[in-house]
Each structure stands twice: as structure tokens, then as C-alpha cells.
Design a protein around this motif. Sequence first.
Motif, PDB file in Angstrom:
ATOM      1  N   VAL A  50       8.089   1.724   5.797  1.00 35.87           N
ATOM      2  CA  VAL A  50       8.879   0.665   5.648  1.00 35.87           C
ATOM      3  C   VAL A  50       8.338  -0.637   6.333  1.00 35.87           C
ATOM      4  CG1 VAL A  50      11.307  -0.491   5.870  1.00 35.87           C
ATOM      5  CG2 VAL A  50      11.121   1.787   5.355  1.00 35.87           C
ATOM      6  N   LEU A  51       7.812  -0.452   7.409  1.00 37.07           N
ATOM      7  CA  LEU A  51       7.266  -1.636   8.329  1.00 37.07           C
ATOM      8  C   LEU A  51       6.038  -2.278   7.427  1.00 37.07           C
ATOM      9  CD1 LEU A  51       7.419  -3.689  10.723  1.00 37.07           C
ATOM     10  CD2 LEU A  51       6.261  -1.839  12.022  1.00 37.07           C
ATOM     11  N   ALA A  52       5.201  -1.420   6.810  1.00 33.61           N
ATOM     12  CA  ALA A  52       4.114  -1.569   6.307  1.00 33.61           C
ATOM     13  C   ALA A  52       4.169  -2.404   5.106  1.00 33.61           C
ATOM     14  CB  ALA A  52       3.052  -0.443   6.151  1.00 33.61           C
ATOM     15  N   VAL A  53       5.486  -2.099   4.397  1.00 31.05           N
ATOM     16  CA  VAL A  53       5.559  -2.833   3.022  1.00 31.05           C
ATOM     17  C   VAL A  53       6.280  -4.082   3.234  1.00 31.05           C
ATOM     18  CG1 VAL A  53       7.056  -2.727   1.107  1.00 31.05           C
ATOM     19  CG2 VAL A  53       5.772  -0.579   1.821  1.00 31.05           C
ATOM     20  N   VAL A  54       7.147  -3.987   4.299  1.00 32.41           N
ATOM     21  CA  VAL A  54       7.838  -5.315   4.682  1.00 32.41           C
ATOM     22  C   VAL A  54       6.779  -6.498   4.971  1.00 32.41           C
ATOM     23  CG1 VAL A  54       9.349  -6.460   6.240  1.00 32.41           C
ATOM     24  CG2 VAL A  54       9.942  -4.605   5.076  1.00 32.41           C
ATOM     25  N   THR A  55       5.745  -6.083   5.878  1.00 29.91           N
ATOM     26  CA  THR A  55       4.777  -7.028   6.365  1.00 29.91           C
ATOM     27  C   THR A  55       3.592  -7.269   5.483  1.00 29.91           C
ATOM     28  OG1 THR A  55       3.592  -5.260   7.771  1.00 29.91           O
ATOM     29  CG2 THR A  55       5.593  -6.366   8.806  1.00 29.91           C
ATOM     30  N   THR A  56       3.713  -6.760   4.156  1.00 29.77           N
ATOM     31  CA  THR A  56       2.723  -6.722   3.145  1.00 29.77           C
ATOM     32  C   THR A  56       1.309  -6.505   3.770  1.00 29.77           C
ATOM     33  OG1 THR A  56       3.909  -8.647   2.606  1.00 29.77           O
ATOM     34  CG2 THR A  56       2.045  -8.426   1.586  1.00 29.77           C
ATOM     35  N   SER A  57       1.149  -5.106   4.286  1.00 30.47           N
ATOM     36  CA  SER A  57      -0.150  -4.744   4.902  1.00 30.47           C
ATOM     37  C   SER A  57      -0.943  -4.151   3.919  1.00 30.47           C
ATOM     38  CB  SER A  57       0.426  -3.960   6.113  1.00 30.47           C
ATOM     39  OG  SER A  57       0.944  -2.456   5.344  1.00 30.47           O
ATOM     40  N   TRP A  58      -2.163  -3.492   4.208  1.00 32.30           N
ATOM     41  CA  TRP A  58      -2.949  -2.704   3.574  1.00 32.30           C
ATOM     42  C   TRP A  58      -2.143  -1.748   2.570  1.00 32.30           C
ATOM     43  CZ3 TRP A  58      -2.943   2.704   3.564  1.00 32.30           C
ATOM     44  CH2 TRP A  58      -2.298   3.047   4.702  1.00 32.30           C
ATOM     45  N   LEU A  59      -1.024  -1.222   2.904  1.00 26.67           N
ATOM     46  CA  LEU A  59      -0.395  -0.362   1.959  1.00 26.67           C
ATOM     47  C   LEU A  59       0.033  -1.229   0.619  1.00 26.67           C
ATOM     48  CD1 LEU A  59       0.562   2.392   1.508  1.00 26.67           C
ATOM     49  CD2 LEU A  59       2.803   1.864   2.316  1.00 26.67           C
ATOM     50  N   VAL A  60       0.436  -2.439   0.786  1.00 20.87           N
ATOM     51  CA  VAL A  60       1.104  -3.037  -0.434  1.00 20.87           C
ATOM     52  C   VAL A  60      -0.339  -3.354  -1.490  1.00 20.87           C
ATOM     53  CG1 VAL A  60       2.016  -5.335  -1.227  1.00 20.87           C
ATOM     54  CG2 VAL A  60       2.600  -4.106   0.976  1.00 20.87           C
ATOM     55  N   ARG A  61      -1.622  -3.720  -0.759  1.00 28.47           N
ATOM     56  CA  ARG A  61      -2.792  -3.692  -1.432  1.00 28.47           C
ATOM     57  C   ARG A  61      -3.202  -2.514  -2.302  1.00 28.47           C
ATOM     58  NH1 ARG A  61      -4.139  -6.344   3.270  1.00 28.47           N
ATOM     59  NH2 ARG A  61      -5.685  -4.719   3.957  1.00 28.47           N
ATOM     60  N   LEU A  62      -2.928  -1.463  -1.674  1.00 29.25           N
ATOM     61  CA  LEU A  62      -3.196  -0.051  -2.106  1.00 29.25           C
ATOM     62  C   LEU A  62      -2.229   0.023  -3.460  1.00 29.25           C
ATOM     63  CD1 LEU A  62      -4.757   2.418  -2.546  1.00 29.25           C
ATOM     64  CD2 LEU A  62      -3.047   3.308  -0.682  1.00 29.25           C
ATOM     65  N   ASP A  63      -1.098  -0.507  -3.266  1.00 31.79           N
ATOM     66  CA  ASP A  63      -0.208  -0.241  -4.401  1.00 31.79           C
ATOM     67  C   ASP A  63      -0.482  -0.855  -5.668  1.00 31.79           C
ATOM     68  OD1 ASP A  63       1.531   1.243  -2.865  1.00 31.79           O
ATOM     69  OD2 ASP A  63       2.954  -0.464  -2.275  1.00 31.79           O
ATOM     70  N   TRP A  64      -0.945  -2.266  -5.268  1.00 33.11           N
ATOM     71  CA  TRP A  64      -1.553  -3.071  -6.380  1.00 33.11           C
ATOM     72  C   TRP A  64      -2.620  -2.554  -7.191  1.00 33.11           C
ATOM     73  CZ3 TRP A  64       0.863  -6.847  -9.277  1.00 33.11           C
ATOM     74  CH2 TRP A  64       2.094  -7.323  -8.709  1.00 33.11           C
ATOM     75  N   GLN A  65      -3.509  -1.950  -6.268  1.00 36.43           N
ATOM     76  CA  GLN A  65      -4.863  -1.312  -7.008  1.00 36.43           C
ATOM     77  C   GLN A  65      -4.486  -0.273  -7.704  1.00 36.43           C
ATOM     78  OE1 GLN A  65      -7.442  -0.372  -3.635  1.00 36.43           O
ATOM     79  NE2 GLN A  65      -7.823  -2.451  -3.131  1.00 36.43           N
ATOM     80  N   ALA A  66      -3.557   0.623  -7.439  1.00 37.30           N
ATOM     81  CA  ALA A  66      -3.222   1.920  -8.092  1.00 37.30           C
ATOM     82  C   ALA A  66      -2.268   1.366  -9.601  1.00 37.30           C
ATOM     83  CB  ALA A  66      -2.295   2.819  -7.288  1.00 37.30           C
ATOM     84  N   MET A  67      -1.473   0.116  -9.498  1.00 32.80           N
ATOM     85  CA  MET A  67      -0.766  -0.295 -10.547  1.00 32.80           C
ATOM     86  C   MET A  67      -1.701  -0.853 -11.530  1.00 32.80           C
ATOM     87  SD  MET A  67       0.417  -3.481 -11.719  1.00 32.80           S
ATOM     88  CE  MET A  67       1.893  -3.845 -12.666  1.00 32.80           C
ATOM     89  N   LEU A  68      -3.001  -1.660 -11.084  1.00 30.54           N
ATOM     90  CA  LEU A  68      -3.829  -2.277 -12.014  1.00 30.54           C
ATOM     91  C   LEU A  68      -4.638  -1.364 -12.529  1.00 30.54           C
ATOM     92  CD1 LEU A  68      -4.477  -5.742  -9.771  1.00 30.54           C
ATOM     93  CD2 LEU A  68      -2.673  -5.531 -12.016  1.00 30.54           C
ATOM     94  N   PHE A  69      -5.011  -0.238 -12.126  1.00 30.77           N
ATOM     95  CA  PHE A  69      -6.022   0.835 -12.621  1.00 30.77           C
ATOM     96  C   PHE A  69      -5.272   1.437 -13.736  1.00 30.77           C
ATOM     97  CE2 PHE A  69      -7.233   5.068 -12.691  1.00 30.77           C
ATOM     98  CZ  PHE A  69      -8.784   4.988 -12.793  1.00 30.77           C
ATOM     99  N   ARG A  70      -3.664   1.365 -13.905  1.00 28.76           N
ATOM    100  CA  ARG A  70      -3.240   1.835 -15.067  1.00 28.76           C
ATOM    101  C   ARG A  70      -3.442   3.282 -15.464  1.00 28.76           C
ATOM    102  NH1 ARG A  70      -3.550  -3.599 -15.954  1.00 28.76           N
ATOM    103  NH2 ARG A  70      -1.746  -4.606 -16.562  1.00 28.76           N
TER     104      ARG A  70
END
Length: 342
Positions: A50-70
Amino acid sequence: MRTEPRPTRLDRIFARLDREPQRPVLDVPRMTRHRVVLFGATLAFYLTIVLAVVTTSWLVRLDWQAMLFRPYQQWPEIHAFLDYWVVLGQRGPTAVMVAAWLGWRCWRQHTLRPLLAFGAALLLLNVTVGAVKYGLGRSGPHYATEVGSNEMWHWFQAGSDIFPSGHTANAVVTWGILAYLASTPRARRWLSALSAVLSLSVGLTTVYLGTHWLSDVLLGWAAGLLVLLALPWLEPTIAGAEAWLFTRRDRLRARRAGAVPVPEPALVTPLPAAEEEPVPVREIVPPTPARASRTSALLAPGPHTARSERTPVTPAGSRRPPHTDRLTRGAATPAARPLTGG
């Protein structure tokens, strides 16, 4: 000639099940030290995500990479199969299947604990996961508005109840409850492995379909595991609910059968010796002659006596005048007086 109908195959199956002995039931799981440590580690992992997502850490960047990979465009040949496979994480169909199996176990083992434990787990899951979903208000990949953002605090936007993944958490709890309620250690190990595979595959399927971020799935796994680890704390409540339901059932059966339940004896505290009140003694009044004669007339007669031996009794208050010259039957007749001419 009258013959009995032959039992069908289904009748023989149920007759065999009725003769089957009651299956052994293991002790109710308790909150051991190992479980407490595992619960604390899972809770720490939950808060870290929860803290990693709220602070827009590396985990959020990993979310976007997996999403854009489609992934659904990279492997389209398995898309149709995974559309059906993800149903194993939906609460409605899975709850019906698991409740049917647990209901069968309740009937065979004469207990309500499996269904009550499953209901308590689902209730705890809905409360905890639902509160975090609507409290954080994160939008899913299909509703993202800004590349690289955590998409948080969108309470009034469509699809803003995505974090954590409900499909993943429900798969962990629904299939994990079978391992929690297993009757033997071997069955518990196999069901634990099966529930882990199902929950992992359902979570990754949501990422493949693009309905959840990767961090949603991680938090869903942690949320479901926390519910399973916290169930031993609810076992006293489950046992109390089971005892209450059985008591209500027995009273309803007694009422339908027309039996009056015997009230429990009240606890009476005896008074001290100095404060005891004397018990009033009733005076015995002898019955009146009329009542005594009426009572004796209703009793069975005694030994048979000759009519000549019975003593005539003149009732009290008779209006017949006494006759001195009347003789009792059976007495000797006096000598006749000589007749004199007048």
C-alpha cells in the motif's frame, strides 16, 4: 403374491452411506506462535505494498510496464480459455460450489462448523477488502488517465474500486478454506497446494486480461492470506453460533412434536437458621358422619356376611317412631299370649 420392490442403484448408494462411520475430525486450529509470526509478516507485506503504491514508487512503474506490454495481444490464442478460467475467482460461482461441498460435509459429520467458518471467512473478506477498495479509490488500467501515475483517490470515477484485486483475494479464501477445514494432514497439504496454484493463476489471469494492475494482485494475495490466518481467532464465535443454532433446532423439534420442555430447576438460596420462618401446620378435621357414610358407600364392600348377621342401623334424624314390640329378624318368637274372652 405380493413382493417387495427391488431397491434401485441410488437407494443402495444412500444405504451404504448411512452405514458409513463418522469421519474423524481434527482439532480446531488454534492461533499458534508460528501462525502469529506468519500473520505479522503478511500484514507487514500488505502495508508495504500500500505504501509503495501511494508514494508512486518503482512498483507503480512496474504496473505501467506490464499494462503497456498488453499480454492479451502477445498471446491471443489463450484469451478465450482465460476468459473462463478467471471465473474461478468470482465470488458468486465459487461460493456456490464450495458451499455445496461443505454442506455435504456438514450433513455427513453432523456439524455446522464448515459452513459457519466459510461464512465467517467471506464476511471478513468483504469487510476488509471492501473498506480498502473504496477508501483508496484506485482506478483500473482501462480507466487510467495519466501515464505513470498511481491513479489513486478517484472515488467518484468509474472503475475506481480496483485495489486490491477482489478476484485474487476471493480465490485465496474460497479455495484455501478447503485446506483450512481438511480432516487429515495429507488432505490439508494437497488442498493447500491446489489453492495456491488456483489463486496464483487467477491473479495472473487478471493481469493478462488487463483488468488489474500487478500491485492489485500482490495486495489481493496478501489480503486473502490474512483472512485465512485470522480464522482461528473467530473459532470461539463459530462454536457459540453452532451451539445456539442446535439449541434452536432442538426447541423447534420439541415444539412440533408437542413435547413441553422441562424447565431448568431454579437455584434457591436457603435462609439462615435464625431467619427461617415456621411452617404452618394444618389442623386435621375429622369428617362429619354424613360425609363418612357417603365416603364409605363408595368404597368396595368388605367380606360377605349373612343378611341375618347385619345389625340394622337407624339413620340419624329418622322420622319413624320407635316400636318397642318390633323384633329383629332371626330372633326367637315369644310365646303367644292366651286369648281371653271379653
